[in-house]
Design an enzyme around this catalytic site. Structure first.
Site, PDB file in Angstrom:
ATOM      1  N   VAL A  64       0.849  -1.198   0.072  1.00 20.17           N
ATOM      2  CA  VAL A  64      -0.021   0.032  -0.032  1.00 20.17           C
ATOM      3  C   VAL A  64       0.855   1.180  -0.088  1.00 20.17           C
ATOM      4  O   VAL A  64       0.320   2.408  -0.236  1.00 20.17           O
ATOM      5  CB  VAL A  64      -1.151  -0.034   1.029  1.00 20.17           C
ATOM      6  N   ASN A  90      -7.150  -1.395   5.634  1.00 22.08           N
ATOM      7  CA  ASN A  90      -6.685  -2.111   6.984  1.00 22.08           C
ATOM      8  C   ASN A  90      -5.251  -2.359   7.337  1.00 22.08           C
ATOM      9  O   ASN A  90      -4.774  -2.362   8.421  1.00 22.08           O
ATOM     10  CB  ASN A  90      -7.547  -3.508   7.031  1.00 22.08           C
ATOM     11  N   SER A 145      -7.465   3.419  14.834  1.00 22.11           N
ATOM     12  CA  SER A 145      -7.275   2.620  16.244  1.00 22.11           C
ATOM     13  C   SER A 145      -7.682   3.517  17.243  1.00 22.11           C
ATOM     14  O   SER A 145      -7.887   4.674  17.206  1.00 22.11           O
ATOM     15  CB  SER A 145      -5.733   2.611  16.367  1.00 22.11           C
ATOM     16  N   TYR A 158       2.870   5.875  16.272  1.00 22.71           N
ATOM     17  CA  TYR A 158       1.837   5.052  16.053  1.00 22.71           C
ATOM     18  C   TYR A 158       0.442   5.909  16.110  1.00 22.71           C
ATOM     19  O   TYR A 158      -0.375   6.037  15.151  1.00 22.71           O
ATOM     20  CB  TYR A 158       1.780   3.766  16.676  1.00 22.71           C
ATOM     21  N   ALA A 160       0.233   8.944  16.326  1.00 18.44           N
ATOM     22  CA  ALA A 160      -0.254  10.220  15.480  1.00 18.44           C
ATOM     23  C   ALA A 160      -0.588   9.731  14.298  1.00 18.44           C
ATOM     24  O   ALA A 160      -1.229  10.288  13.486  1.00 18.44           O
ATOM     25  CB  ALA A 160       1.144  10.916  15.308  1.00 18.44           C
ATOM     26  N   SER A 161      -0.167   8.524  13.519  1.00 16.95           N
ATOM     27  CA  SER A 161      -0.514   7.983  12.298  1.00 16.95           C
ATOM     28  C   SER A 161      -1.881   7.770  12.261  1.00 16.95           C
ATOM     29  O   SER A 161      -2.657   7.895  11.305  1.00 16.95           O
ATOM     30  CB  SER A 161       0.461   6.759  11.891  1.00 16.95           C
ATOM     31  N   LYS A 162      -2.486   7.202  13.576  1.00 16.13           N
ATOM     32  CA  LYS A 162      -3.955   6.574  13.635  1.00 16.13           C
ATOM     33  C   LYS A 162      -4.757   8.047  13.490  1.00 16.13           C
ATOM     34  O   LYS A 162      -5.887   8.058  13.119  1.00 16.13           O
ATOM     35  CB  LYS A 162      -4.143   5.758  14.442  1.00 16.13           C
TER      36      LYS A 162
HETATM   37  N1  LIG Z   1      -4.560  -5.524  17.024  1.00 17.65           N
HETATM   38  C1  LIG Z   1      -4.867  -4.425  17.731  1.00 17.65           C
HETATM   39  O1  LIG Z   1      -4.943  -4.423  18.830  1.00 17.65           O
HETATM   40  C2  LIG Z   1      -5.262  -3.091  16.932  1.00 17.65           C
HETATM   41  C3  LIG Z   1      -5.876  -2.078  17.435  1.00 17.65           C
HETATM   42  C4  LIG Z   1      -6.496  -1.134  16.793  1.00 17.65           C
HETATM   43  C5  LIG Z   1      -6.094  -1.007  15.279  1.00 17.65           C
HETATM   44  N2  LIG Z   1      -5.285  -1.848  14.803  1.00 17.65           N
HETATM   45  C6  LIG Z   1      -5.140  -1.564  13.223  1.00 17.65           C
HETATM   46  O2  LIG Z   1      -5.910  -2.788  12.660  1.00 17.65           O
HETATM   47  C7  LIG Z   1      -4.990  -3.246  11.362  1.00 17.65           C
HETATM   48  C8  LIG Z   1      -4.611  -4.519  11.323  1.00 17.65           C
HETATM   49  O3  LIG Z   1      -3.858  -4.912  12.437  1.00 17.65           O
HETATM   50  P1  LIG Z   1      -3.438  -6.311  12.830  1.00 17.65           P
HETATM   51  O4  LIG Z   1      -3.508  -6.191  14.217  1.00 17.65           O
HETATM   52  O5  LIG Z   1      -4.321  -7.390  12.385  1.00 17.65           O
HETATM   53  O6  LIG Z   1      -1.908  -6.307  12.511  1.00 17.65           O
HETATM   54  P2  LIG Z   1      -1.265  -7.722  11.998  1.00 17.65           P
HETATM   55  O7  LIG Z   1       0.316  -7.195  11.930  1.00 17.65           O
HETATM   56  O8  LIG Z   1      -1.676  -9.074  12.295  1.00 17.65           O
HETATM   57  O9  LIG Z   1      -1.648  -7.607  10.361  1.00 17.65           O
HETATM   58  C9  LIG Z   1      -1.347  -6.431   9.370  1.00 17.65           C
HETATM   59  C10 LIG Z   1      -1.315  -6.885   8.050  1.00 17.65           C
HETATM   60  O10 LIG Z   1      -0.808  -5.873   7.174  1.00 17.65           O
HETATM   61  C11 LIG Z   1      -0.036  -6.225   6.304  1.00 17.65           C
HETATM   62  N3  LIG Z   1       0.839  -5.240   5.689  1.00 17.65           N
HETATM   63  C12 LIG Z   1       1.853  -4.461   6.232  1.00 17.65           C
HETATM   64  N4  LIG Z   1       2.440  -3.764   5.630  1.00 17.65           N
HETATM   65  C13 LIG Z   1       1.800  -3.582   4.534  1.00 17.65           C
HETATM   66  C14 LIG Z   1       1.717  -2.897   3.226  1.00 17.65           C
HETATM   67  N5  LIG Z   1       2.821  -2.024   3.354  1.00 17.65           N
HETATM   68  N6  LIG Z   1       1.042  -3.339   2.193  1.00 17.65           N
HETATM   69  C15 LIG Z   1       0.318  -4.408   2.370  1.00 17.65           C
HETATM   70  N7  LIG Z   1       0.100  -4.904   3.559  1.00 17.65           N
HETATM   71  C16 LIG Z   1       0.701  -4.795   4.335  1.00 17.65           C
HETATM   72  C17 LIG Z   1       1.045  -7.307   7.154  1.00 17.65           C
HETATM   73  O11 LIG Z   1       1.583  -8.270   5.995  1.00 17.65           O
HETATM   74  C18 LIG Z   1      -0.231  -8.280   7.817  1.00 17.65           C
HETATM   75  O12 LIG Z   1      -0.730  -9.195   6.916  1.00 17.65           O
HETATM   76  C19 LIG Z   1      -3.863  -2.333  11.425  1.00 17.65           C
HETATM   77  O13 LIG Z   1      -4.072  -0.937  10.699  1.00 17.65           O
HETATM   78  C20 LIG Z   1      -3.591  -1.892  12.728  1.00 17.65           C
HETATM   79  O14 LIG Z   1      -3.041  -0.718  13.223  1.00 17.65           O
HETATM   80  C21 LIG Z   1      -4.839  -3.035  15.471  1.00 17.65           C
END
Ligand SMILES: NC(=O)c1ccc[n+]([C@@H]2O[C@H](COP(=O)([O-])OP(=O)(O)OC[C@H]3O[C@@H](n4cnc5c(N)ncnc54)[C@H](O)[C@@H]3O)[C@@H](O)[C@H]2O)c1
Length: 266
Positions: A64, A90, A145, A158, A160-162
Site C-alpha cells: 500500500v 486495513n 485505532s 503510531y 499520531a499516524s492513526k
Molecule cells: N491489534 C490491535 O489491537 C489493533 C488495534 C487497533 C487498530 N489496529 C489496526 O488494525 C490493522 C490490522 O492490524 P492487525 O492487528 O491485524 O496487525 P497484523 O500485523 O496482524 O496484520 C497487518 C497486516 O498488514 C500487512 N501489511 C503490512 N504492511 C503492508 C503494506 N505496506 N502493504 C500491504 N499490506 C501490509 C501485513 O503483512 C499483515 O498481514 C492495522 O491498521 C492496525 O494498526 C490493530
C-alpha cells in the site's frame, strides 16, 4: 439473503489478524473478496480459508505504500471481480521492521507508520476513487485505532499516524459524498493479533521482565483499560465493517466508530 450478497470487497492487510477476520465475515455474508497483502503467501492462505468455507476469494500481492502497486491492485481486482463495491484499508504497522526491539521510536519508525498507516490509505483510495465515483455506490472503510484518539507515551509515532488516518477518512468522506461513496473509519481497541504480540514483546524488552508472557502483558492492559473487561476480536471488527458496507449504513459517512469495550468514550 446474506446482507453482502453479490457485493465485491477489497481488503488490504488481509493476510493476518483483523484483515483476515474482515475477509472471513464478509465472505460469510455473501461478498466476493480480494485478499490483498504485501505478503503473498499470507494472502493466499487466507483466500484458501475463505474458499474452504464455500466463499469466493482472490489473493493479490500489493504494497500500500507504493502507488504503482495500489494501481496494480485495482487492475487485478477488476480482472478478478469485474467491479468493486467495498474497499477496506486495513494494512497497518507499528514501525519500521524490528520496531518492537527498540525502546523508543526512530525516525525510520515515524516514517514507516506514516507511510503504511496514512499514505497507504491515500494511495489505495486514490487508485480506486475513479472507479468508485463512476459506480456512485461505493463504501470505503478505514481501520484506524483507539490509539488515534489521544497521544500515547512511547508510541506516539503510531498514535499520531492513526489520528491522521481518522482525519484523512473525514476528508475523503466529504470529497466523495457527492458521488454517493460513503467513507467511515473504525477505531478498534485491544486485539490479540501478531501486531499486539509485538507490542507485548516490546514492553517486555523495555521492562526487562522475564517471568511474564506477552499474553499476560496484554491481559493486564485489558484489565486496566477496558470497562467491559473483554478483548475485541477480528470478527467484531468484521461485523462492524459489514454493517458499514451494508444498505443499513447508507446514511452513515465521515464517522469514526469506536470498538473498544469502553476504553475511550466520546
Ligand atoms: N491489534 C490491535 O489491537 C489493533 C488495534 C487497533 C487498530 N489496529 C489496526 O488494525 C490493522 C490490522 O492490524 P492487525 O492487528 O491485524 O496487525 P497484523 O500485523 O496482524 O496484520 C497487518 C497486516 O498488514 C500487512 N501489511 C503490512 N504492511 C503492508 C503494506 N505496506 N502493504 C500491504 N499490506 C501490509 C501485513 O503483512 C499483515 O498481514 C492495522 O491498521 C492496525 O494498526 C490493530
Amino acid at each position: 439473503m446474506p446482507e453482502l450478497d453479490g457485493r465485491t470487497a477489497v481488503i488490504t492487510g488481509a493476510g493476518s489478524g483483523i484483515g483476515r477476520g474482515i475477509a472471513l465475515v464478509f465472505a460469510e455474508r455473501g461478498a466476493e473478496v480480494v485478499v490483498a497483502d504485501i505478503d503473498p503467501a499470507a494472502a493466499e492462505s487466507v483466500a484458501d480459508e475463505v474458499r474452504a468455507l464455500g466463499g469466493t476469494a482472490h489473493a493479490v500481492q500489493a504494497d500500500v505504500t507504493e502507488r504503482e502497486s495500489t494501481d496494480g491492485l485495482l487492475t487485478a481486482s477488476l480482472e478478478a471481480c469485474g467491479r468493486i463495491d467495498i474497499l477496506v484499508n486495513n494494512a497497518g504497522v507499528g514501525g519500521a521492521p524490528g520496531w518492537w526491539e527498540r525502546s523508543s521510536p526512530t525516525p525510520e519508525d515515524w516514517e514507516a507508520t506514516y507511510d503504511v498507516n496514512v499514505i497507504g490509505i491515500v494511495n489505495v483510495t486514490s487508485s480506486f476513487q475513479d472507479h468508485l465515483q463512476e459506480r456512485r455506490a461505493g463504501r470505503v472503510i478505514n481501520i484506524a485505532s483507539a490509539a488515534g484518539r489521544r497521544g500515547a507515551g512511547g508510541f506516539a509515532h503510531y498514535s499520531a499516524s492513526k489520528a491522521a488516518a481518522i482525519n484523512v477518512s473525514q476528508g475523503f468522506a466529504l470529497q466523495l459524498a457527492g458521488h454517493n461513496v460513503n467513507v467511515n473509519c473504525i477505531c478498534p481497541g485491544l486485539l490479540w493479533t501478531p501486531l499486539w504480540e509485538k507490542i507485548a514483546e516490546r514492553d517486555l524488552i523495555k521492562s526487562g521482565e522475564t517471568a511474564q508472557t506477552g499474553r499476560q502483558v496484554f491481559d493486564e492492559r485489558l484489565e486496566r483499560s477496558t470497562p467491559l473487561g473483554r478483548e475485541q476480536t477480528p470478527e467484531d471488527v468484521g461485523k462492524l465493517a459489514a454493517f458499514l458496507a451494508s444498505d443499513r449504513a447508507k446514511n452513515v459517512t465521515g464517522q469514526s466508530i469506536n470498538l473498544n469495550g469502553g476504553s475511550y468514550v466520546n
